[in-house]
Design a protein around this motif. Structure first.
Motif, PDB file in Angstrom:
ATOM      1  N   SER A  30       0.957  -1.341   0.225  1.00 38.23           N
ATOM      2  CA  SER A  30       0.291   0.078  -0.090  1.00 38.23           C
ATOM      3  C   SER A  30       0.723   1.481  -0.197  1.00 38.23           C
ATOM      4  O   SER A  30       0.706   2.288  -0.862  1.00 38.23           O
ATOM      5  N   ASN A  58       1.933   3.982  -2.604  1.00 40.71           N
ATOM      6  CA  ASN A  58       0.839   5.566  -2.816  1.00 40.71           C
ATOM      7  C   ASN A  58       2.149   6.625  -2.389  1.00 40.71           C
ATOM      8  O   ASN A  58       2.147   7.688  -2.950  1.00 40.71           O
ATOM      9  N   PHE A  98       1.974   9.787  -5.575  1.00 41.09           N
ATOM     10  CA  PHE A  98       2.310  10.500  -5.179  1.00 41.09           C
ATOM     11  C   PHE A  98       3.411  11.331  -5.504  1.00 41.09           C
ATOM     12  O   PHE A  98       3.723  12.800  -5.916  1.00 41.09           O
ATOM     13  N   GLU A 133       0.241  11.391   3.019  1.00 39.85           N
ATOM     14  CA  GLU A 133       0.201  10.999   1.321  1.00 39.85           C
ATOM     15  C   GLU A 133       0.635   9.311   1.110  1.00 39.85           C
ATOM     16  O   GLU A 133       0.511   8.949   0.531  1.00 39.85           O
ATOM     17  N   GLY A 135      -0.713   7.156   5.188  1.00 42.84           N
ATOM     18  CA  GLY A 135      -1.415   6.941   4.996  1.00 42.84           C
ATOM     19  C   GLY A 135      -1.979   7.668   7.204  1.00 42.84           C
ATOM     20  O   GLY A 135      -0.789   7.971   7.004  1.00 42.84           O
TER      21      GLY A 135
END
Length: 168
Positions: free
Chosen positions: A12, A16, A20, A164, A167
């Motif tokens: 995850s 991300n 980003f 971001e 999380g």
């Protein structure tokens, strides 16, 4: 299985991180309407209340309007200021136990406290990765997003950028 949970979280975060790379400052900023700030004429008592209700570690400081931001105050600087002032007043009191925070002059203005730190001023189109690198290199962890007229459009803290990737 704990190992699978860790693998899922790592996957995850990697996704991300890839996302980003495509974000701009205006994608992650707190919009102007949601900025919690304090005026430089406000008292330290007002600052204490604002920090408590805002639940943020940093607050931008402005002169008259949000378009004239002059710096930020970090909660740890404020606590250190109260501790130093309380310890100084303790020396004057005979056999006072601990700090005497009631003797701290909370009527002083935010500007008079000399606790303000610098802010970064950035355009909304700046890549979020560039802002993160700039914050790390300058150790200035709050940026004001400025529109083409020099007005305040939003705010980004280093926590906003890190969230971001990792999380909440």
């Amino acid at each position: 299985n704990p190992e699978e949970v860790i693998k899922d979280e790592a996957k995850s975060m990697m996704l991300n991180l890839i996302a980003f790379a495509d974000l701009r400052v205006d994608d992650v900023m707190v919009p102007r309407a949601d900025i919690i700030a304090i005026e430089d004429k406000a008292t330290m008592r007002d600052l204490l209340e604002r920090l408590t209700e805002a639940n943020h570690s940093r607050l931008p400081v402005y002169r008259e309007t949000l378009d004239d931001l002059t710096g930020m105050i970090h909660v740890k600087d404020f606590v250190r200021w109260m501790t130093v002032k309380g310890a100084a007043s303790k020396k004057k009191a005979v056999k006072a136990a601990g700090l005497s925070l009631s003797a701290v002059d909370l009527g002083q203005t935010v500007k008079q406290s000399n606790l303000m730190r610098e802010l970064l001023f950035v355009p909304p189109s700046m890549p979020a990765t560039d802002l993160l690198v700039k914050m790390q290199s300058t150790h200035i962890h709050m940026a004001i997003v400025v529109d083409e007229y020099g007005g305040t459009d939003g705010l980004v803290s280093i926590e906003d950028l890190v969230e971001e990737i990792v999380g909440d």
